[in-house]
Design a protein around this motif. Sequence first.
Motif, PDB file in Angstrom:
ATOM      1  N   ILE A   1      61.574   2.424  -4.282  1.00 44.96           N
ATOM      2  CA  ILE A   1      61.137   0.983  -3.312  1.00 44.96           C
ATOM      3  C   ILE A   1      60.197   0.812  -3.764  1.00 44.96           C
ATOM      4  O   ILE A   1      59.237   0.053  -3.319  1.00 44.96           O
ATOM      5  CB  ILE A   1      62.669   0.861  -3.115  1.00 44.96           C
ATOM      6  CG1 ILE A   1      64.139   0.738  -3.820  1.00 44.96           C
ATOM      7  CG2 ILE A   1      62.574  -0.770  -2.052  1.00 44.96           C
ATOM      8  CD1 ILE A   1      65.110   0.068  -2.852  1.00 44.96           C
ATOM      9  N   ILE A   2      59.769   2.216  -2.450  1.00 38.04           N
ATOM     10  CA  ILE A   2      58.816   1.348  -1.457  1.00 38.04           C
ATOM     11  C   ILE A   2      57.396   1.784  -1.987  1.00 38.04           C
ATOM     12  O   ILE A   2      56.688   0.717  -2.157  1.00 38.04           O
ATOM     13  CB  ILE A   2      58.366   2.997   0.115  1.00 38.04           C
ATOM     14  CG1 ILE A   2      59.811   2.693   0.567  1.00 38.04           C
ATOM     15  CG2 ILE A   2      56.708   3.046  -0.200  1.00 38.04           C
ATOM     16  CD1 ILE A   2      59.274   3.879   1.853  1.00 38.04           C
ATOM     17  N   ASN A   3      57.212   2.863  -3.224  1.00 37.68           N
ATOM     18  CA  ASN A   3      56.210   2.643  -4.564  1.00 37.68           C
ATOM     19  C   ASN A   3      56.619   1.008  -5.497  1.00 37.68           C
ATOM     20  O   ASN A   3      54.951   0.627  -4.948  1.00 37.68           O
ATOM     21  CB  ASN A   3      55.939   4.040  -5.086  1.00 37.68           C
ATOM     22  CG  ASN A   3      55.433   4.028  -6.255  1.00 37.68           C
ATOM     23  OD1 ASN A   3      54.528   3.843  -6.140  1.00 37.68           O
ATOM     24  ND2 ASN A   3      55.839   3.595  -6.902  1.00 37.68           N
ATOM     25  N   MET A   4      57.280   0.681  -5.166  1.00 32.03           N
ATOM     26  CA  MET A   4      57.411  -0.082  -6.061  1.00 32.03           C
ATOM     27  C   MET A   4      57.187  -1.669  -4.928  1.00 32.03           C
ATOM     28  O   MET A   4      55.827  -2.158  -5.634  1.00 32.03           O
ATOM     29  CB  MET A   4      58.656  -0.981  -6.226  1.00 32.03           C
ATOM     30  CG  MET A   4      58.842  -1.943  -7.621  1.00 32.03           C
ATOM     31  SD  MET A   4      59.027  -3.775  -5.777  1.00 32.03           S
ATOM     32  CE  MET A   4      60.538  -3.433  -5.613  1.00 32.03           C
ATOM     33  N   TYR A   5      56.577  -1.848  -3.930  1.00 35.08           N
ATOM     34  CA  TYR A   5      56.819  -3.053  -3.708  1.00 35.08           C
ATOM     35  C   TYR A   5      54.729  -3.001  -3.326  1.00 35.08           C
ATOM     36  O   TYR A   5      54.519  -3.533  -3.223  1.00 35.08           O
ATOM     37  CB  TYR A   5      57.486  -2.918  -2.470  1.00 35.08           C
ATOM     38  CG  TYR A   5      58.607  -3.802  -2.024  1.00 35.08           C
ATOM     39  CD1 TYR A   5      59.020  -4.821  -2.778  1.00 35.08           C
ATOM     40  CD2 TYR A   5      59.849  -3.263  -1.750  1.00 35.08           C
ATOM     41  CE1 TYR A   5      59.690  -5.785  -2.576  1.00 35.08           C
ATOM     42  CE2 TYR A   5      60.500  -3.994  -1.312  1.00 35.08           C
ATOM     43  CZ  TYR A   5      61.276  -4.875  -2.224  1.00 35.08           C
ATOM     44  OH  TYR A   5      62.510  -5.894  -2.186  1.00 35.08           O
ATOM     45  N   GLY A   6      54.605  -1.805  -2.949  1.00 39.13           N
ATOM     46  CA  GLY A   6      52.876  -1.304  -2.652  1.00 39.13           C
ATOM     47  C   GLY A   6      51.802  -1.633  -4.070  1.00 39.13           C
ATOM     48  O   GLY A   6      51.025  -1.894  -4.560  1.00 39.13           O
ATOM     49  N   LYS A   7      52.702  -1.357  -5.535  1.00 43.11           N
ATOM     50  CA  LYS A   7      52.737  -1.544  -6.544  1.00 43.11           C
ATOM     51  C   LYS A   7      52.157  -3.111  -6.582  1.00 43.11           C
ATOM     52  O   LYS A   7      51.341  -3.534  -7.259  1.00 43.11           O
ATOM     53  CB  LYS A   7      52.963  -1.267  -7.904  1.00 43.11           C
ATOM     54  CG  LYS A   7      52.308   0.324  -7.316  1.00 43.11           C
ATOM     55  CD  LYS A   7      52.937   1.459  -8.994  1.00 43.11           C
ATOM     56  CE  LYS A   7      52.184   2.608  -8.649  1.00 43.11           C
ATOM     57  NZ  LYS A   7      52.684   3.841  -9.987  1.00 43.11           N
ATOM     58  N   CYS A   8      53.618  -3.935  -6.490  1.00 38.49           N
ATOM     59  CA  CYS A   8      53.692  -5.564  -6.547  1.00 38.49           C
ATOM     60  C   CYS A   8      52.879  -6.289  -5.499  1.00 38.49           C
ATOM     61  O   CYS A   8      53.111  -7.508  -5.488  1.00 38.49           O
ATOM     62  CB  CYS A   8      55.141  -5.052  -6.782  1.00 38.49           C
ATOM     63  SG  CYS A   8      55.960  -4.990  -8.326  1.00 38.49           S
TER      64      CYS A   8
ATOM     65  N   ILE B   1      51.295   5.072   2.199  1.00 38.69           N
ATOM     66  CA  ILE B   1      50.168   4.681   2.479  1.00 38.69           C
ATOM     67  C   ILE B   1      49.357   4.682   0.692  1.00 38.69           C
ATOM     68  O   ILE B   1      48.202   3.704   1.030  1.00 38.69           O
ATOM     69  CB  ILE B   1      49.266   6.659   2.611  1.00 38.69           C
ATOM     70  CG1 ILE B   1      49.448   6.940   4.147  1.00 38.69           C
ATOM     71  CG2 ILE B   1      47.484   6.895   2.407  1.00 38.69           C
ATOM     72  CD1 ILE B   1      49.981   8.308   4.230  1.00 38.69           C
ATOM     73  N   ALA B   2      50.368   4.832   0.089  1.00 40.02           N
ATOM     74  CA  ALA B   2      49.188   4.502  -1.551  1.00 40.02           C
ATOM     75  C   ALA B   2      49.481   3.386  -1.227  1.00 40.02           C
ATOM     76  O   ALA B   2      48.731   2.466  -1.834  1.00 40.02           O
ATOM     77  CB  ALA B   2      50.257   4.801  -2.845  1.00 40.02           C
ATOM     78  N   GLY B   3      50.475   2.323  -0.759  1.00 37.79           N
ATOM     79  CA  GLY B   3      50.992   0.599  -1.271  1.00 37.79           C
ATOM     80  C   GLY B   3      49.527   0.375  -0.801  1.00 37.79           C
ATOM     81  O   GLY B   3      49.262  -1.256  -0.480  1.00 37.79           O
ATOM     82  N   TYR B   4      49.575   0.662   1.017  1.00 34.83           N
ATOM     83  CA  TYR B   4      48.608   0.155   1.356  1.00 34.83           C
ATOM     84  C   TYR B   4      47.343   0.176   1.342  1.00 34.83           C
ATOM     85  O   TYR B   4      46.190  -0.394   1.324  1.00 34.83           O
ATOM     86  CB  TYR B   4      48.531   1.162   3.044  1.00 34.83           C
ATOM     87  CG  TYR B   4      49.914   0.181   4.397  1.00 34.83           C
ATOM     88  CD1 TYR B   4      50.055  -0.937   4.480  1.00 34.83           C
ATOM     89  CD2 TYR B   4      50.447   1.180   4.913  1.00 34.83           C
ATOM     90  CE1 TYR B   4      50.170  -1.166   5.369  1.00 34.83           C
ATOM     91  CE2 TYR B   4      50.493   0.625   5.786  1.00 34.83           C
ATOM     92  CZ  TYR B   4      51.044  -0.600   6.108  1.00 34.83           C
ATOM     93  OH  TYR B   4      52.687  -1.012   6.578  1.00 34.83           O
ATOM     94  N   SER B   5      46.334   1.257   0.312  1.00 35.95           N
ATOM     95  CA  SER B   5      45.163   1.635  -0.150  1.00 35.95           C
ATOM     96  C   SER B   5      45.639   0.615  -1.274  1.00 35.95           C
ATOM     97  O   SER B   5      44.214  -0.381  -1.058  1.00 35.95           O
ATOM     98  CB  SER B   5      45.143   2.859  -0.597  1.00 35.95           C
ATOM     99  OG  SER B   5      43.970   2.964  -0.953  1.00 35.95           O
ATOM    100  N   GLN B   6      45.928   0.129  -1.847  1.00 41.81           N
ATOM    101  CA  GLN B   6      46.453  -0.248  -3.193  1.00 41.81           C
ATOM    102  C   GLN B   6      46.254  -1.372  -2.887  1.00 41.81           C
ATOM    103  O   GLN B   6      45.750  -2.521  -4.148  1.00 41.81           O
ATOM    104  CB  GLN B   6      47.264   0.094  -4.403  1.00 41.81           C
ATOM    105  CG  GLN B   6      47.891   1.693  -4.873  1.00 41.81           C
ATOM    106  CD  GLN B   6      48.902   1.576  -5.047  1.00 41.81           C
ATOM    107  OE1 GLN B   6      50.164   1.351  -4.639  1.00 41.81           O
ATOM    108  NE2 GLN B   6      49.468   3.008  -5.937  1.00 41.81           N
TER     109      GLN B   6
END
Length: 760
Positions: free
Chosen positions: A108-115, A140-145
């Motif tokens: 879910i964290i990954n999904m929100y980051g990519k969205c 971290i990836a979500g912030y970076s993206q």
Amino acid sequence: MIKRFRSTLKFSHRKINRSIHSAGHPSFKNGESFNDYVSSLCNRKLFKDALQAFDVLEKNVECMVDPCTYPYLISACASLRSIEHGRKIHNQVLKSKLLPNMILENHIINMYGKCGSPKDARKVFDDMWERNVVSWTALIAGYSQNSQNIEAIKLYIQMQRSGFMPDHFTFGSVIKASSNMPLGLQLHSQVIKSEFGSHLIPQNALIAMYSKFGQINEACNVFSCIKSKDLISWSSIIAGFSKLGYELESLSCFKEMLSQSTYHPNEFLFGSVFSACGSLGQLEYGRQIHGLSIKYGFEGDAFAGCSLTDMYARCGVLSSAKTTFGLIENPDIVSWNAVITAFAYGGDANEAMSILSQMRHSTSAPDDITVRSLLCGFTDPSTLSQGKQVHSYIIKIGLDVDLPVCNTLLTMYSNCSDHIDAYRMFNIIRDTADLVSWNVIITMCMQNHQVEEVFSLFRLMLLYHGRPDHITLANVLGACGKVPSLEMGDQVYCCSVKNGLDYDIMVMNGSIDMYVKCGSLERARKLFDWMPNPDVVSWSSLIVGYAQFGSGEEALDLFTRMKKRGIQPNQVTLVGVLTACSHVGLVDEGMQLFESMEREHGVAPTREHISCVIDLLARAGRIHDAEAFINQMVFEPDIVMWKTLLAACKTRGNIEVGKRVAESILKIDPSNSAAHVLLCSIYASAGDWKDVASVRSLMRERGVKKVAGQSWIEVKNGIHVFSAKDGFHQERDKIYLMLEELWLHILDAGYTPQLHSHFI
């Protein structure tokens, strides 16, 4: 068993599709068939179908989603960047009151980051009962993206303080978030110290990071250390070369990758090499790579097609650019903007307008980039009407409140010489104007010799905006040189010192040129000597200054020093050197320089150089040689050249050549007052009063009047202009009284005026 499972999937697929089209409910007895079906779709990357199946299932209260299916659905949302479905599925997870599941929460964290919603990702992260390195890395990836680099770095530091060591995925994400070179070097050091120093993910990220900061050598070092390069490695280094101006290296690297036959290039790789071909103007090589992209099936790809369109446009083949764009399947707004930019910058404003019309009827609505790119194509008065049409459209779609768009409109009106609308546009945005706005209007005034307006706008800018930049100061310094106003120039130079711009090369060159034009060669030389690395403009400005003020030897000495420094002279430099030769009397040296300038310095002779040679010969008394030089020129002689020779004829009293030269001037411009006056002076000097009377009679017949000479002086921030026989100056009585006193002093000194040369 496998066949039965496949038949079940096919049956379920038909039922799901039928229920989607008929808005009915799937007739699953339980969620088992649905869960198998969704996981199968996701494994085959049919994410859209999986989410459609979830939409149908959501209406069936009897059918429950298995907890193991949620990660598949969340991954589908992440792949499609569908935050709407993501939130819907997340809400269902919360309602189902499942026990805390770290794996699902990480998804879910990954999904929100990519969205594009790192805020929602952070909320999930903060509510987790238990975290692992994947949890930290996903956020971290979500912030970076989402370009929240500071938050990504803060979280990375917090992660290590919490006792979690980064893995290769963490390094890959945090390296992308590095916002400066020192931080990037620290991260690189940590990668080396860790067990992941030879892993592809952080190494590829390091190549991209070094390229981003312009450190292509460091990027190459990382690339060369990778033992087993993947497609991302090649793509990163090729993109780095292309973006940083190493186009040949980019194409060479691409060729090397193909020769290994290990990886097939993707659309991003083709985009980089097309961009390199466009920058180099390598049409033939670009066409070969175009054929290769077709072979690999990227003919209709939006990303590759966008770069290909730009490549053809840069190479001047607009027809191919248009054809290429037409092959793109479902072009997005970036593709539309690229082709509009191509035609606008390529000089075909009509086609750019036509493409805008097509775009308006497509699914992609024009944005600020679209209209700004289009406006850049209107660069002369003939395109003003089209520019005004686009302005009307901008108002219609509400982009007239966007400052960058308004700045582009201001530039368009300036380029099209519509100064009234340019001023009107500037007055509309003046309260919110940024540095670009002020620079555009000041540059326009400078280009149109509106010096007083430049000074007025500069004062307003300091009041409204506060801080000028090098472009502002270069323009205002140029205005000071045009007046010339030494006092104002000193103030502007002090302003550059105050704002830390005094060592900017453009400001320093502008200051040197200003001091030269104001006659202060000493200050100009002092500034020049302060410069750590003067460029060709710096040398040329001072050489021309010395030459114009009669210091020919200093000019030639500077030219010698310039050549020893290995700086290649330009057209302006050689004008200064030829002028210096003329003032010093070095005729042979000047002629030798003129004859060798194209061979030795790569500068083709222009009219300015030819005028200098005429002056060189004429000043030396070689009137006939100067006349012969003009007659054998490749260029058609202009008035400036003839007037240079005519002035020399007056000085030397050469009536024969002077008469022929004057006739040549009057053929070009029968009302030229200078030719009439100089010819009269020649006749008067020779005592030929009959011809003097004849020329004066001709002047009366043609209505030619001598243009009154002007001079000016700066006193207490004011410019005082004086004209011959001026009867309008406020202090004219005092001026004429002073002139009479000076005249008496001149006579007392023994001066005998040559009255015959002042007959008119």
